[in-house]
Design a protein around this motif. Sequence first.
Motif, PDB file in Angstrom:
ATOM      1  N   PRO D 111      -0.170  -1.353 145.495  1.00  8.96           N
ATOM      2  CA  PRO D 111       0.193  -2.724 145.173  1.00  8.96           C
ATOM      3  C   PRO D 111       0.898  -3.519 146.254  1.00  8.96           C
ATOM      4  O   PRO D 111       1.507  -4.538 145.945  1.00  8.96           O
ATOM      5  CB  PRO D 111       1.127  -2.530 143.978  1.00  8.96           C
ATOM      6  CG  PRO D 111       1.833  -1.253 144.287  1.00  8.96           C
ATOM      7  CD  PRO D 111       0.838  -0.393 145.014  1.00  8.96           C
ATOM      8  N   THR D 112       0.873  -3.092 147.524  1.00 11.45           N
ATOM      9  CA  THR D 112       1.627  -3.842 148.528  1.00 11.45           C
ATOM     10  C   THR D 112       0.755  -4.206 149.722  1.00 11.45           C
ATOM     11  O   THR D 112      -0.334  -3.655 149.909  1.00 11.45           O
ATOM     12  CB  THR D 112       2.830  -3.023 149.050  1.00 11.45           C
ATOM     13  OG1 THR D 112       2.341  -1.997 149.912  1.00 11.45           O
ATOM     14  CG2 THR D 112       3.625  -2.405 147.915  1.00 11.45           C
ATOM     15  N   THR D 114       1.156  -3.571 152.844  1.00 13.64           N
ATOM     16  CA  THR D 114       0.892  -2.509 153.812  1.00 13.64           C
ATOM     17  C   THR D 114      -0.151  -1.529 153.269  1.00 13.64           C
ATOM     18  O   THR D 114      -0.911  -0.945 154.038  1.00 13.64           O
ATOM     19  CB  THR D 114       2.208  -1.814 154.240  1.00 13.64           C
ATOM     20  OG1 THR D 114       1.988  -1.148 155.489  1.00 13.64           O
ATOM     21  CG2 THR D 114       2.710  -0.829 153.192  1.00 13.64           C
ATOM     22  N   ASN D 115      -0.244  -1.371 151.945  1.00  9.60           N
ATOM     23  CA  ASN D 115      -1.304  -0.536 151.368  1.00  9.60           C
ATOM     24  C   ASN D 115      -2.680  -1.099 151.703  1.00  9.60           C
ATOM     25  O   ASN D 115      -3.585  -0.353 152.096  1.00  9.60           O
ATOM     26  CB  ASN D 115      -1.179  -0.471 149.839  1.00  9.60           C
ATOM     27  CG  ASN D 115       0.016   0.310 149.322  1.00  9.60           C
ATOM     28  OD1 ASN D 115       0.772  -0.192 148.490  1.00  9.60           O
ATOM     29  ND2 ASN D 115       0.233   1.514 149.819  1.00  9.60           N
ATOM     30  N   GLU D 118      -3.414  -0.666 155.488  1.00 12.91           N
ATOM     31  CA  GLU D 118      -3.737   0.725 155.836  1.00 12.91           C
ATOM     32  C   GLU D 118      -5.138   1.091 155.361  1.00 12.91           C
ATOM     33  O   GLU D 118      -5.896   1.765 156.073  1.00 12.91           O
ATOM     34  CB  GLU D 118      -2.707   1.684 155.220  1.00 12.91           C
ATOM     35  CG  GLU D 118      -1.299   1.539 155.803  1.00 12.91           C
ATOM     36  CD  GLU D 118      -0.938   2.622 156.836  1.00 12.91           C
ATOM     37  OE1 GLU D 118      -1.727   3.576 157.011  1.00 12.91           O
ATOM     38  OE2 GLU D 118       0.121   2.500 157.456  1.00 12.91           O
ATOM     39  N   MET D 143       4.956  -2.043 157.406  1.00  8.55           N
ATOM     40  CA  MET D 143       5.978  -1.148 157.914  1.00  8.55           C
ATOM     41  C   MET D 143       5.608   0.328 157.857  1.00  8.55           C
ATOM     42  O   MET D 143       6.383   1.162 158.302  1.00  8.55           O
ATOM     43  CB  MET D 143       7.273  -1.364 157.129  1.00  8.55           C
ATOM     44  CG  MET D 143       7.970  -2.677 157.416  1.00  8.55           C
ATOM     45  SD  MET D 143       8.564  -2.800 159.133  1.00  8.55           S
ATOM     46  CE  MET D 143       7.291  -3.821 159.868  1.00  8.55           C
ATOM     47  N   THR D 144       4.469   0.679 157.273  1.00  8.42           N
ATOM     48  CA  THR D 144       4.059   2.081 157.300  1.00  8.42           C
ATOM     49  C   THR D 144       3.343   2.323 158.640  1.00  8.42           C
ATOM     50  O   THR D 144       2.894   1.376 159.291  1.00  8.42           O
ATOM     51  CB  THR D 144       3.148   2.383 156.105  1.00  8.42           C
ATOM     52  OG1 THR D 144       2.087   1.423 156.070  1.00  8.42           O
ATOM     53  CG2 THR D 144       3.928   2.279 154.801  1.00  8.42           C
ATOM     54  N   GLY D 146       0.561   3.245 160.014  1.00  7.30           N
ATOM     55  CA  GLY D 146      -0.706   2.625 160.391  1.00  7.30           C
ATOM     56  C   GLY D 146      -0.570   1.127 160.606  1.00  7.30           C
ATOM     57  O   GLY D 146      -1.019   0.581 161.615  1.00  7.30           O
ATOM     58  N   LEU D 148       2.217  -0.563 161.068  1.00 10.82           N
ATOM     59  CA  LEU D 148       3.219  -0.838 162.099  1.00 10.82           C
ATOM     60  C   LEU D 148       2.597  -0.736 163.491  1.00 10.82           C
ATOM     61  O   LEU D 148       3.003  -1.451 164.414  1.00 10.82           O
ATOM     62  CB  LEU D 148       4.376   0.159 161.943  1.00 10.82           C
ATOM     63  CG  LEU D 148       5.695  -0.112 162.655  1.00 10.82           C
ATOM     64  CD1 LEU D 148       6.213  -1.519 162.395  1.00 10.82           C
ATOM     65  CD2 LEU D 148       6.736   0.912 162.229  1.00 10.82           C
ATOM     66  N   SER D 267      -2.413  -9.726 149.123  1.00 11.92           N
ATOM     67  CA  SER D 267      -1.329  -9.210 148.301  1.00 11.92           C
ATOM     68  C   SER D 267      -0.385 -10.372 147.982  1.00 11.92           C
ATOM     69  O   SER D 267      -0.851 -11.443 147.609  1.00 11.92           O
ATOM     70  CB  SER D 267      -0.603  -8.068 149.024  1.00 11.92           C
ATOM     71  OG  SER D 267       0.417  -7.544 148.214  1.00 11.92           O
TER      72      SER D 267
END
Lengths: 426, 426, 426, 426
Positions: D111-112, D114-115, D118, D143-144, D146, D148, D267
């Motif tokens: 749900p975000t 960054t998801n 990625e 921020m994860t 991948g 980032l 998102s």
Amino acid sequence: MNNSLKVFEELESNVRSYCRSFPTKFTKAKGHKLWDVNQKEYLDFFSGAGALNYGHNDPNMKEKLIEYITDDGITHSLDMASTTKEKFLTTFNETILKPRNLDYKVMFPGPTGTNTVESALKLARKVTGRTEVVSFTNGFHGMTIGSLSVTGNAMKRKGAGIPLQNAVTMPFDNYMDHEFDTIDYLEHYLNDSGSGVEIPAAVILETVQGEGGLNTARFEWLKKLENLCERWGIFLIIDDVQAGVGRTGTFFSFEPAQIKPDIVCMSKSLSGYGLPFAITLIKPEHDKWLPGEHNGTFRGNNMAFVTATEALNYWKDPSFEKNVQENAKKITHFLNGMISKYPDMKGLRKGRGIMQGISVSKEGFSEKVAALAFEKGLIMETAGANDEVFKLFPPINIDEKALEEGFEIIEAAVQEVVEEKELVTS
Amino acid sequence: MNNSLKVFEELESNVRSYCRSFPTKFTKAKGHKLWDVNQKEYLDFFSGAGALNYGHNDPNMKEKLIEYITDDGITHSLDMASTTKEKFLTTFNETILKPRNLDYKVMFPGPTGTNTVESALKLARKVTGRTEVVSFTNGFHGMTIGSLSVTGNAMKRKGAGIPLQNAVTMPFDNYMDHEFDTIDYLEHYLNDSGSGVEIPAAVILETVQGEGGLNTARFEWLKKLENLCERWGIFLIIDDVQAGVGRTGTFFSFEPAQIKPDIVCMSKSLSGYGLPFAITLIKPEHDKWLPGEHNGTFRGNNMAFVTATEALNYWKDPSFEKNVQENAKKITHFLNGMISKYPDMKGLRKGRGIMQGISVSKEGFSEKVAALAFEKGLIMETAGANDEVFKLFPPINIDEKALEEGFEIIEAAVQEVVEEKELVTS
Amino acid sequence: MNNSLKVFEELESNVRSYCRSFPTKFTKAKGHKLWDVNQKEYLDFFSGAGALNYGHNDPNMKEKLIEYITDDGITHSLDMASTTKEKFLTTFNETILKPRNLDYKVMFPGPTGTNTVESALKLARKVTGRTEVVSFTNGFHGMTIGSLSVTGNAMKRKGAGIPLQNAVTMPFDNYMDHEFDTIDYLEHYLNDSGSGVEIPAAVILETVQGEGGLNTARFEWLKKLENLCERWGIFLIIDDVQAGVGRTGTFFSFEPAQIKPDIVCMSKSLSGYGLPFAITLIKPEHDKWLPGEHNGTFRGNNMAFVTATEALNYWKDPSFEKNVQENAKKITHFLNGMISKYPDMKGLRKGRGIMQGISVSKEGFSEKVAALAFEKGLIMETAGANDEVFKLFPPINIDEKALEEGFEIIEAAVQEVVEEKELVTS
Amino acid sequence: MNNSLKVFEELESNVRSYCRSFPTKFTKAKGHKLWDVNQKEYLDFFSGAGALNYGHNDPNMKEKLIEYITDDGITHSLDMASTTKEKFLTTFNETILKPRNLDYKVMFPGPTGTNTVESALKLARKVTGRTEVVSFTNGFHGMTIGSLSVTGNAMKRKGAGIPLQNAVTMPFDNYMDHEFDTIDYLEHYLNDSGSGVEIPAAVILETVQGEGGLNTARFEWLKKLENLCERWGIFLIIDDVQAGVGRTGTFFSFEPAQIKPDIVCMSKSLSGYGLPFAITLIKPEHDKWLPGEHNGTFRGNNMAFVTATEALNYWKDPSFEKNVQENAKKITHFLNGMISKYPDMKGLRKGRGIMQGISVSKEGFSEKVAALAFEKGLIMETAGANDEVFKLFPPINIDEKALEEGFEIIEAAVQEVVEEKELVTS
């Protein structure tokens, strides 16, 4: 005598390359000449890709080498102290560094170009605590993973079989056009904390790109880059493996730019005789290695110390360097003449010193020139991502007569390709 | 004569290492002997870390080498065809490969151990299309980034200045204890699709770990590993840089295990004379290199071809190998005797062939033994992550008398350290 | 009503997965029950893969949630301060942390499991200055690149399309057999500076591996791991995303092991109501984040704060936890009974608490059981690298009657598969 | 009432950020208004960093949401089929995709933002078989690890604690100056096989860089980039997380450029109500995912399906979009006026649509403006690598009166900073 390459085809790996461009078996060599198994003579305008700047089997070095071997001088000493190594260190310092007002510690990283490059990258990262290194478009630094990561060539990169990391490619001098200042561009990235390019440990470059197409960095560009590096605390690494040892007209290729790199990588012609040898020059304040933190079995190749020391003697006489520069002028003159005389090839002179060539954008032209030259008895390589440059790499101390002979063969080859018209755009 | 190391301290990088353990300046060498600048003689139980298996300056090779140089044989030929290279290829095939029923293409990857290892890793990844390589605890494969990523030593890894990638360390034979079958363990990981370990491109290992402490893989373990590799389509790469060329009693270290690796890395003693030289042996079906996809300036070191070819002649006479194996037995006998005679040192015999030593867990013991031996005129190295092994590495063809002399010095050194009691646990 | 999945087939990506195992359209849910569009009722022994530990649409939380929405409480607040967030922080501290004698700072890293794992890995690396993280075989930590690099599943790793880096997989408890102490093994690697495994920034693990096959770490193993981490200065990260919030019988899964992890990752059932929510618990001394160094748009999901706060109320009454543990015992009893009663399936009980299942090595068995159970009105998942475990995941507070109903359906399904004989080895 | 932030200081991680810029506790919100615990009212020109484009707690969505919860609609469904999800899919297709002549498969990646990023990077790499991704200077994607790796901000990158890999940063539109065509530059790199930049799997970019300083790609630049991607077989990924859902005046930010990205990441405002929700739009021919190859616990957030479906209704009436564009014009007009009226601030208008601001190079100016505005009752963020832009982000459907009120507060804040003279260069 049998000149068949069957043994190579059967027993050697497919990776072999130059034996395909120069399909004969060589046996002897002297100065600017090579002979194959059938005693056919070749003029050498290739010089072992820059590893034979003094020509083949230089008589002075040969004498010292035979003497040393005869006397059972120690051959292999790892990094134990030996008298020949001591003599090399002293001579290098007295003959090369001091007169140029340079102060470097000498590291023996293993005997090849990629060894010195890898050691330079490791040290820069270790000392700065940073991981990224900026390399430049069409740079060539070696085939081991560290060096390959800062090398531009796509085919060679692909050979790694893994993504190459911790490197950022920036545009070399004149990459786009003369208007676009690539140092300003690099600094723009560094200044912009949102650029995605981290402050690197080092920049690494050749002042003239030997494999990448004889692209030449202007002296003011190099000076500006040095200035940028100083302000940002970035190591300036000059890979002088191919352009060094007189190839551009001075011992170090960067002398006319009046820069003092943090690290200098040297190999190829350093031993003078074609023996494997490399050193990494390190500004004393950066020499933070732990004992043994980098090593290598052949870092103490004493035969190379012997011939390298003898080779340095040439540099004691200023007329040596002057003569090299005279040769450079003759080559420049010849190449300019060729470009004027054969306008259809739309040639562009590249490089500087005894490291020049002509770039012809029509695919296949330069390769054809080199192939014809070989038939006519001259060995010459091509360079550039598309082999678009034919590259004159005679010994730097070649005599005038041989140089002229070479010019004649090259012109004959060019003329033939131009006249065939297939490879010139009308 | 002046034996000061001042020049090295002032001009050479801090990375220098062996000149600290053996603080003198060497000048000459012959067979198993070295002389320093003061004519002090040393017995060489170090052999250039395995690069001088035939001793220093072997007279047969020396003769051929001087002859070649005198005749202006070509010295440096990149990968152009030369008659000396052809002779090396033919001799290697006839003398070494065929009699052992081995079929390999020969690659010249550049003249050092790390060059051959990097070429092996690249090829395995390229051919399999996979990225990971399994290495083993305490393996040592070289100092360039690709080789360093499969090397265990923490200090050397740290010198990279970047995280080392695309490698997975698995336990070598007998890593935990004799009960724990490390091949089963590796296969458990491969079988378990949830293990987090991907099917690798290759496994790379030394059969006896030269730098890592003379840990020895059992022949059945090697056979089991080869079997696993075959079933999973994984390249088996044997790094025979240190253990090869007779060091363990056979030309290839893996012969008694009756395995046929996909790739074999060779260097160090291959040239016979201590000259930089390396080859990568590739099963013909894996030779998928593009021409020039891997290269290097010194891949055509013709002097090395000359001495290497001459060195191979020794292997034509079966008594040569037999004699090496006799020497191995004497060393085994001597070391077993030492362990019995000096129970306080709690020694453990490591290695096999002319690649043996004693591991003493008490920190500093083995280094002290080596230091005392040096004072007494014998050069010997330590190995292992904590330098816990003193390592007997004489020339493989050393004569009985010299071997006995060496044993006496080593025993004297051991005795002295044991008697001092500081470094033995009571 | 139309129960066609055509819309999903046409408009949703092929990556969709559970809608293939449970091919119907759900509309309503309450407690342990789900209804599809045809009003067919299902017993939920899946609980949103552990995100619905309190069952669906808990009435207390529902009431608070409707009230909050009705009153226009702030819904989305990034990391601005809000009264609901304050209340959550206070309640979490008072109800959960203090009574367990735990002291943690709470980070809101974004609302999903992979967000909290990524934040944990980043912080551990930042604070320790190290890059590697040790994960364990069959661990599952998320699908973004950082989390995926510490996840074992080969299919999911492959989905990354790049080599996954900076992680080392070590064997989980009981990975090989009961004799092999995997903590000793890990420490052997750390102690051996030649092992090739660097001292990691952190170890990350689940105490019971929810996706990896319900492998369970023994409490003494966890305690020993904590001890190892303390001695080496390694962060112990417990990923309690699936095993936390009561799933194993206590709020944190690690409570009975009496360890205090450096970082705890929580998500899934934390909001109580199935709303996206995650927190990262950090020992105060490790809270070295710069403001905004990690962020995320949905880190301030106030509806989740409201339901999470309400959910925590359950934990104030000790009988809640006791009841969960009673349910766990019933499940254990049931599974043990099944294994005895159906010896042909050669079942192995896995997991602990309300996080148990049976592993059947015959490929396809467990999937068949789950598929039949679905037909019979019970939703249940499989786990393990080969889907070899059928997994009982009812709400932790399910009532006895529903639990028994579930058992009956599961037994019926097992019996049917066993009787078919196709999937049992005779 | 108590407005202390003590609880946050004591219990929340130091990573908290916005609560430092807006130091009060919020409780309620409606449309463009927020209230803190003391009933102080704030105008919201921040909109949850673009997650609240329709304002807070929109009454239509609120009604549907309460109804859904009251009726015990399924809340959490992973990727099982649900009626609400079906309705969302259908509505999204009918209302958004079809009228714009777009054909995409919808993936629910978690749900975000960054998801979704990625998942996009993974798919592009998987499908193309390439590893590198080109991102642009000052891009922000999450921020994860991948995401980032394709994000420019140095502080956030450093938070990773590891070198970020497999990404190449290229200059965004107008990065150097208007003369320098950054698409030509990128293509120069791709054309040059010696450039060191491999053909990437994808390029990823925002059409207006929300965090990076409201840098705006011209439509012709986007079109040219799409053309380049098509010719080279590179995935064009538009990250429309912040610029999408009407923020720039059209549903997708890229509509006016008339491009059709291969993948679109959405998102933030997609759920309409501030609930965590994200989708990845994939051209059908690229939908090569295996079932479950990417997953996530909260990819089935049914409350978000409900509000998102309701939010899409606004787009059925063309006047909605027109009104947004009217608001954009008013903002443009206001900002241009400000720049003229306060020449000392040397302001530069940035962005487009309801995603505009003023860049002031003097350090601290824009932060001061935002701080004063907060005191005066308006919430506004800064953007850019040096927070040099103050950024107007009201709800896109804000009414004229509220917009004017906001303008007045902002002007008052600017005037005050200008008059103080400290932060303007004279």
